[in-house]
Design a protein around this motif. Sequence first.
Motif, PDB file in Angstrom:
ATOM      1  N   GLY A 163       0.791  -1.209   0.000  1.00 46.19           N
ATOM      2  CA  GLY A 163       0.000   0.000   0.000  1.00 46.19           C
ATOM      3  C   GLY A 163       0.828   1.266   0.000  1.00 46.19           C
ATOM      4  O   GLY A 163       0.401   2.286   0.542  1.00 46.19           O
ATOM      5  N   GLY A 164       2.014   1.212  -0.587  1.00 43.81           N
ATOM      6  CA  GLY A 164       2.905   2.359  -0.594  1.00 43.81           C
ATOM      7  C   GLY A 164       3.769   2.491   0.650  1.00 43.81           C
ATOM      8  O   GLY A 164       4.689   3.315   0.685  1.00 43.81           O
ATOM      9  N   LEU A 165       3.474   1.690   1.680  1.00 40.25           N
ATOM     10  CA  LEU A 165       4.260   1.690   2.915  1.00 40.25           C
ATOM     11  C   LEU A 165       5.431   0.741   2.747  1.00 40.25           C
ATOM     12  O   LEU A 165       5.264  -0.407   2.328  1.00 40.25           O
ATOM     13  CB  LEU A 165       3.376   1.234   4.079  1.00 40.25           C
ATOM     14  N   ARG A 166       6.632   1.202   3.092  1.00 36.28           N
ATOM     15  CA  ARG A 166       7.833   0.388   2.929  1.00 36.28           C
ATOM     16  C   ARG A 166       8.584   0.256   4.254  1.00 36.28           C
ATOM     17  O   ARG A 166       8.632   1.191   5.043  1.00 36.28           O
ATOM     18  CB  ARG A 166       8.775   0.994   1.879  1.00 36.28           C
TER      19      ARG A 166
ATOM     20  N   LEU B  80       6.729   6.357   4.450  1.00 35.27           N
ATOM     21  CA  LEU B  80       5.278   6.540   4.386  1.00 35.27           C
ATOM     22  C   LEU B  80       4.834   6.862   2.968  1.00 35.27           C
ATOM     23  O   LEU B  80       5.589   7.464   2.189  1.00 35.27           O
ATOM     24  CB  LEU B  80       4.851   7.657   5.331  1.00 35.27           C
ATOM     25  N   PRO B  81       3.598   6.536   2.593  1.00 36.38           N
ATOM     26  CA  PRO B  81       3.128   6.721   1.213  1.00 36.38           C
ATOM     27  C   PRO B  81       2.499   8.080   0.942  1.00 36.38           C
ATOM     28  O   PRO B  81       1.890   8.269  -0.113  1.00 36.38           O
ATOM     29  CB  PRO B  81       2.094   5.604   1.072  1.00 36.38           C
TER      30      PRO B  81
ATOM     31  N   THR C 159      13.194   8.062  20.377  1.00 36.54           N
ATOM     32  CA  THR C 159      13.818   7.013  19.561  1.00 36.54           C
ATOM     33  C   THR C 159      13.450   7.125  18.092  1.00 36.54           C
ATOM     34  O   THR C 159      13.897   6.314  17.275  1.00 36.54           O
ATOM     35  CB  THR C 159      13.377   5.626  20.072  1.00 36.54           C
ATOM     36  N   VAL C 160      12.600   8.091  17.751  1.00 35.62           N
ATOM     37  CA  VAL C 160      12.084   8.216  16.386  1.00 35.62           C
ATOM     38  C   VAL C 160      12.624   9.497  15.742  1.00 35.62           C
ATOM     39  O   VAL C 160      12.433  10.593  16.271  1.00 35.62           O
ATOM     40  CB  VAL C 160      10.541   8.237  16.367  1.00 35.62           C
ATOM     41  N   GLU C 161      13.260   9.336  14.612  1.00 33.26           N
ATOM     42  CA  GLU C 161      13.704  10.476  13.801  1.00 33.26           C
ATOM     43  C   GLU C 161      12.880  10.515  12.527  1.00 33.26           C
ATOM     44  O   GLU C 161      12.682   9.481  11.880  1.00 33.26           O
ATOM     45  CB  GLU C 161      15.193  10.354  13.458  1.00 33.26           C
ATOM     46  N   VAL C 162      12.395  11.682  12.169  1.00 31.35           N
ATOM     47  CA  VAL C 162      11.519  11.828  11.012  1.00 31.35           C
ATOM     48  C   VAL C 162      12.136  12.807  10.022  1.00 31.35           C
ATOM     49  O   VAL C 162      12.519  13.915  10.399  1.00 31.35           O
ATOM     50  CB  VAL C 162      10.123  12.328  11.431  1.00 31.35           C
TER      51      VAL C 162
ATOM     52  N   ARG D 196       7.755  14.846   0.734  1.00 31.45           N
ATOM     53  CA  ARG D 196       6.750  14.157  -0.080  1.00 31.45           C
ATOM     54  C   ARG D 196       6.750  12.665   0.196  1.00 31.45           C
ATOM     55  O   ARG D 196       5.712  12.028   0.145  1.00 31.45           O
ATOM     56  CB  ARG D 196       7.002  14.437  -1.565  1.00 31.45           C
ATOM     57  N   ARG D 197       7.899  12.070   0.444  1.00 26.18           N
ATOM     58  CA  ARG D 197       7.998  10.661   0.823  1.00 26.18           C
ATOM     59  C   ARG D 197       8.766  10.574   2.136  1.00 26.18           C
ATOM     60  O   ARG D 197       9.962  10.280   2.172  1.00 26.18           O
ATOM     61  CB  ARG D 197       8.704   9.852  -0.268  1.00 26.18           C
ATOM     62  N   PRO D 198       8.107  10.888   3.227  1.00 29.53           N
ATOM     63  CA  PRO D 198       8.793  10.979   4.524  1.00 29.53           C
ATOM     64  C   PRO D 198       9.386   9.643   4.970  1.00 29.53           C
ATOM     65  O   PRO D 198       8.873   8.566   4.629  1.00 29.53           O
ATOM     66  CB  PRO D 198       7.692  11.443   5.471  1.00 29.53           C
ATOM     67  N   VAL D 199      10.450   9.728   5.733  1.00 30.46           N
ATOM     68  CA  VAL D 199      11.146   8.546   6.233  1.00 30.46           C
ATOM     69  C   VAL D 199      11.244   8.630   7.747  1.00 30.46           C
ATOM     70  O   VAL D 199      11.655   9.656   8.301  1.00 30.46           O
ATOM     71  CB  VAL D 199      12.562   8.438   5.630  1.00 30.46           C
TER      72      VAL D 199
END
Length: 818
Positions: free
Chosen positions: A740-743, A777-778, A790-793, A797-800
């Motif tokens: 679904g576009g999620l990787r 994310l899609p 613990t989360v880096e964003v 347009r195609r966030p990681v």
Amino acid sequence: MDLRRPITRLSGPSADLSRRQTLSLAGAGAAAVVLPCSLAGSAAAADDPQAVAADDPYEPLLARAARQLTGGAFDPDDADFAAALAALDTQAAAWWRQIDVATGSKALWADLSPASDPAMFGQSYQRLRTLATAWATPGTSLTGDATVLAGLLDALRLLHTTGYNPARSESGNWWFWEIGAPRALMDTCVLLRAALPAEDLDAYLRTVARFVPNPDRRTNSPTLAETGANRADKAVIVALRGLLARDAGVLALARDGLSDVRDQGRNSLFRYATSGDGFYPDGSFVQHDSVAYTGTYGSVLLGSAGQLIALLAGSAHAVTDPAVSVLYDAVDRTFAPVVLDGLMMDAVRGRAISRERARDHTDGAVTVSYVLQLADGAPPSYADRWRAAAKGWILRNRETPYATLVGIPALARAKAVLDDPAVRPAERLTGHFVLADMDRVAHRRPGWACALSLSSKRIAAYEAGNGENLHGWYTGDGMTYLYDGDDLDAFGDGFWPTVDPYRLPGTTVDTRARADLGTGGGTSTLRPKNTVAGGAVLDARYGAAAMELIADGSTLRAKKAWFFVDNAVVALGAGITASDGRTVETIVENRNLHAEGAPRLIVDGHPQPARQGWSAPLTDASWAHLDGTGGYVFPTGGPLHALREERTGTWRALNTGADTGGSTTPVTRRYATLWFDHGPSPTSASYAYVLLPGATAATTGAWSRSRPVRIVANDATVQAVESPRLGLLAAHFWAAGAVGGLRADGPCTVLVRRRDDGISVAVADPGRTATTATVRLPFPVRQVVRADDTVEVAPGRRPVLTVRVAGSRGHTHAAELA
């Protein structure tokens, strides 16, 4: 308030309990909210220990300990107390009629002979405690009876001479020597203390000092530090010994044992564990190093620690460790998620599921009583919330009334709460709970709840031993417990002796014949070889879980996943492979219909036969509905089968324990079973089904047609579902992949929810093998609203998202995005 209501399915006297519950209920009533019984000391003395400290600092605490056993003053004409009093009197009078204290006797009771055997003297002391309690409680046929008192004194001497004395060495099960017998003996001495000859009391205290010198070490294995419930039990035993001996040093040992002062807090009961036994910050509780044991050992720890806190309150030996907040927080974090309307979920009761006299309602009632006991001495911010929760638990359980499951002390506390209009009963707890440190998941909705019992190389699939839990082979292989708020007896009403143990709901099994477990002495566990077990929770409401199945003694392998979306549970299986030539099955449902139940089963709108023994293949079925339970949807069809059957078994077949063994009386229950037949030696087989608890037939059929939750992947790389209405995509990645576009760049569990007001993301590594998990994310993200450290964003347009999962023990990492 009258607590009595009709008991619809459970039966048996509440006084007839397992060894762990017999011990537990002995301390189930702290003294703070009840008046003392005339045989147990004065109210002023017990409520204000300092008031008489100048005369005797110990007697007020001993009086308090006595009231913890008898419940103090109560109105015998009150219907609830009258019933509890009658139950105590009936059991005690029966044992009194059967007791043999004649000189030269080898046992006090014929069925507990010889008294030299640890299991026999251990259980004998427990019966004597019941007799002593009846003698010390006003209103029984034994109350204050001089003949009974003389018999009790003779009985104690006989057990001391024949069975339990300092000259003996431990044999058999250590528990009887170091917890079971000494606890019951000390309780009995507390109740009889005014009449005990000094030389007798000294002999009994020396015996207990021999086998329980402190709470810190196992006497028969001095290098083994006590942990969890065992440490709490021993702390109470040592405290009672200290009070009876009037020894301040022994009392200090007991108090300090809770905090493990001896080992600088390494085994403190007020310390969060990161491995092994104890409470975990996520709400898990583990005992025996690898067993999910909230419902028994965890409850006993709560009760014994709470009892000792109440016993010593206001004295020179009061518990003042500030870390006691760990115990307070455990009520909400650890116990509340697995207590449903007063019953304790079987997923956290370990081998106790095989105990006829300690079923889910019994263990739940004990836990409720301990919560109320702890509330007596806790800060109001905790106590007020717990009393509201307990009031709701008690009032909602109409099938097995609380008053039928507890004794007078616990009943007195409960009635004080129930009769207080200022305490408003709390509603059922709702939410999704991933108890990652014990491989358990609980999903709770207003009308139902679902629990998953998983396992891994960290958490045992089962525990068995000492003749207990002989058929627990598959209880940790993804067993799915579905609780209906309108029928709380699905697992408590004769389920375990009658269910087909090869067809537990939610499991995928090789149908090979299995030998009984745990037939020898001691206990043992099975830790499977898989690493993946657990999942993630999003917004405290939605969840995804996964377990890699590596079957014991079989080549069976499978990848299993569950997705919890509001009022549906989607279960997926992929990569189901075996090469042993035996049939492999996945069990959708095996519902206990009770003794005479015959609810209608509908498949694709067509009623099916209601006769017992009916079975049929349902190859093309899209959905099914079972009245009183709910709906089942089969999105991909499959080799489905249905069966109605009446099954008969005995509790003895599950448990032959010396003091917990079940009866040989046949038990019969009816079942409705649905399962997928994957055939012999399947290769990459799969399944998909949806549970719709409480749904009507019409709702189930409509759900099957509209598919508000869609399966978007179900293979050995990724299993995933999406709900467009909720904006939710949930996936478990077994390897790097996309859906679904999620990787994801490797194994992890991911939930993403996109709404008009923002995006929420949850990520976990239930296999605990990765250092980081990278998720793409899609859809675009403009900014980070909030994220765990613990989360880096990386927005765009195609966030990681880069999540540092190393060391997080499978817990969820969350972020809120815009």
